[in-house]
Design a protein around this motif. Structure first.
Motif, PDB file in Angstrom:
ATOM      1  N   ARG A  80       0.996   4.620  -5.292  1.00 46.83           N
ATOM      2  CA  ARG A  80       1.094   4.221  -3.898  1.00 46.83           C
ATOM      3  C   ARG A  80       1.690   5.376  -3.070  1.00 46.83           C
ATOM      4  N   PHE A  81       1.558   5.265  -1.766  1.00 48.90           N
ATOM      5  CA  PHE A  81       2.172   6.258  -0.879  1.00 48.90           C
ATOM      6  C   PHE A  81       3.681   6.036  -0.839  1.00 48.90           C
ATOM      7  N   THR A  82       4.430   7.132  -0.870  1.00 45.64           N
ATOM      8  CA  THR A  82       5.885   7.091  -0.781  1.00 45.64           C
ATOM      9  C   THR A  82       6.319   7.872   0.449  1.00 45.64           C
TER      10      THR A  82
ATOM     11  N   ARG B  45       0.820  -1.208   0.000  1.00 48.46           N
ATOM     12  CA  ARG B  45       0.000   0.000   0.000  1.00 48.46           C
ATOM     13  C   ARG B  45       0.850   1.254   0.000  1.00 48.46           C
ATOM     14  N   GLY B  46       2.067   1.137   0.468  1.00 54.66           N
ATOM     15  CA  GLY B  46       2.985   2.263   0.488  1.00 54.66           C
ATOM     16  C   GLY B  46       4.395   1.770   0.727  1.00 54.66           C
TER      17      GLY B  46
ATOM     18  N   VAL C 134      -1.375   5.407   5.309  1.00 53.71           N
ATOM     19  CA  VAL C 134      -1.861   4.343   4.420  1.00 53.71           C
ATOM     20  C   VAL C 134      -3.129   3.669   4.929  1.00 53.71           C
TER      21      VAL C 134
END
Length: 388
Positions: free
Chosen positions: A260-262, A235-236, A298
């Motif tokens: 996606r989350f970074t 998810r990240g 996330v």
């Protein structure tokens, strides 16, 4: 839910994992156009004009054909079965749907060792990556983040390399949590050699995943291409320590491309291992310093964390996503998650995440791949959060 790939397709895809290098988009286009069975047939049959494959030169095609002739999919499938593993194909119930976001670079299939369901775990997972030659600070932060995420019910995904990867896996294992190691070699190979015990523990407590068939060895390009799978499964992605040209930054860039989350953990400005992370933060990644901050970012995607202890939760306090899924279930009878997703107007993976949350609340019951309303939902009574 679909029963998944048939024996012929599974055998063809298993063979193609020996033919196609990870991330080969040209082969991905052929797979999309012809399907795995016909593509393998074209690569193993005598060359004719009808069997020509567009988009690649003669020398490259010859390389594919040589590897296809040497492939022994039955042997590979027997080998992974001996290890207690399995081979997953797109369309299988256990196939993580988010891998399809890779498009033509999607894996041909995945070789997996470990008991848990990869698709379920990928719904609530975070990648933790960083430098191999990490500092004690980096190892401490990675282990602390991983154990904190594991305690909150999140799956920690990494690459089983030295340094930050190893610290992430060990942190999750120490909390008796869930972790997935994505390898750049076969699932029966131990690389690096010094991680034989770590990989054994991951197999026992989590999952080991690879695109390459049993017996395959890692190469520099395979390490780089492996990173896109780590990013897509999660998810990240959190980067703990990285130099400017670190492979972990490639994972973060892949996560960003996939939507996606970074995230990045800052380090000392005097350390070269902080330079890549700080550059990532300047380019838009989110600064995080502990597991709570990661989950805060996330968790809104569909938090499958273990039950929170506390007061009962009335049905009318459900979030809109869970409410839609709950309302899509019939009063009697059971449906699989794909049917429920279609009724609720969402994706199968999101529906599955909501169903597990509703299950933890006591509103739905699970029977294999099918779900139905529980008494708490049909009577409108409250349900206390409990374990799934």
């Amino acid at each position: 839910m679909s029963a998944g790939a048939g024996d012929e397709e599974r055998g063809a895809r298993a063979a193609l994992t020996r033919v196609v290098e990870p991330g080969d988009e040209q082969a991905g286009r052929w797979l999309r156009r012809y399907g795995p069975v016909e593509l393998l047939a074209r690569l193993t049959a005598p060359v004719t004009a009808e069997d020509a494959l567009p988009g690649a030169g003669e020398r490259r095609i010859q390389g594919y054909r040589m590897r296809a002739a040497a492939a022994r999919p039955v042997h590979d499938l027997e080998r992974v079965a001996e290890l207690g593993g399995r081979f997953l194909c797109p369309g299988d119930p256990e196939w993580p749907g988010q891998l399809d976001d890779l498009g033509d670079a999607r894996p041909v299939g995945l070789w997996v060792r470990g008991r848990p369901d990869l698709r379920i775990w990928a719904l609530c997972s975070v990648a933790l990556v960083g430098a191999r030659a990490c500092t004690p600070y980096g190892a401490h932060v990675a282990g602390s983040l991983a154990s904190g995420l594991a305690e909150r019910g999140w799956v920690v995904v990494s690459g089983a390399a030295y340094g930050v990867d190893a610290a992430a896996h060990r942190g999750a294992l120490s909390a008796e949590g869930a972790t997935v190691a994505v390898l750049a070699c076969g699932v029966d190979a131990v690389y690096p050699k010094g991680h034989a015990e770590l990989i054994r523990r991951v197999v026992e407590q989590g999952l080991v995943v690879a695109e390459l068939p049993p017996g395959s060895h890692p190469t520099r390009s395979r390490f780089v291409l492996r990173n896109r799978v780590i990013a897509a499964l999660s998810r990240g992605t959190v980067v703990v320590e990285a130099q400017y040209r670190s492979g972990s930054l490639a994972t973060a860039r892949a996560a960003e491309r996939l939507g996606r989350f970074t995230m990045g953990v800052p380090g000392p400005v005097t350390s070269g291992l902080s330079a890549g992370v700080h550059e990532l933060l300047r380019s838009g990644a989110v600064l995080v310093s502990d597991a709570d901050e990661v989950v805060e970012l996330v968790g809104d995607i569909g938090d499958l964390a273990p039950a929170r202890r506390g007061p009962v939760v009335p049905r009318d306090l459900l979030g809109p996503g869970c409410a839609r899924v709950l309302e899509s279930l019939p009063v009697s009878g059971a449906l699989d998650s794909r049917d429920i997703a279609e009724r609720a107007g969402t994706t199968p993976d999101d529906a599955l995440a909501r169903l597990y949350e509703l299950h933890s609340l006591g509103f739905v019951e699970r029977h294999g791949d099918r779900w139905q309303l529980a008494a708490a939902a049909t009577t409108g009574s409250n349900a206390r959060r409990g374990g799934a």
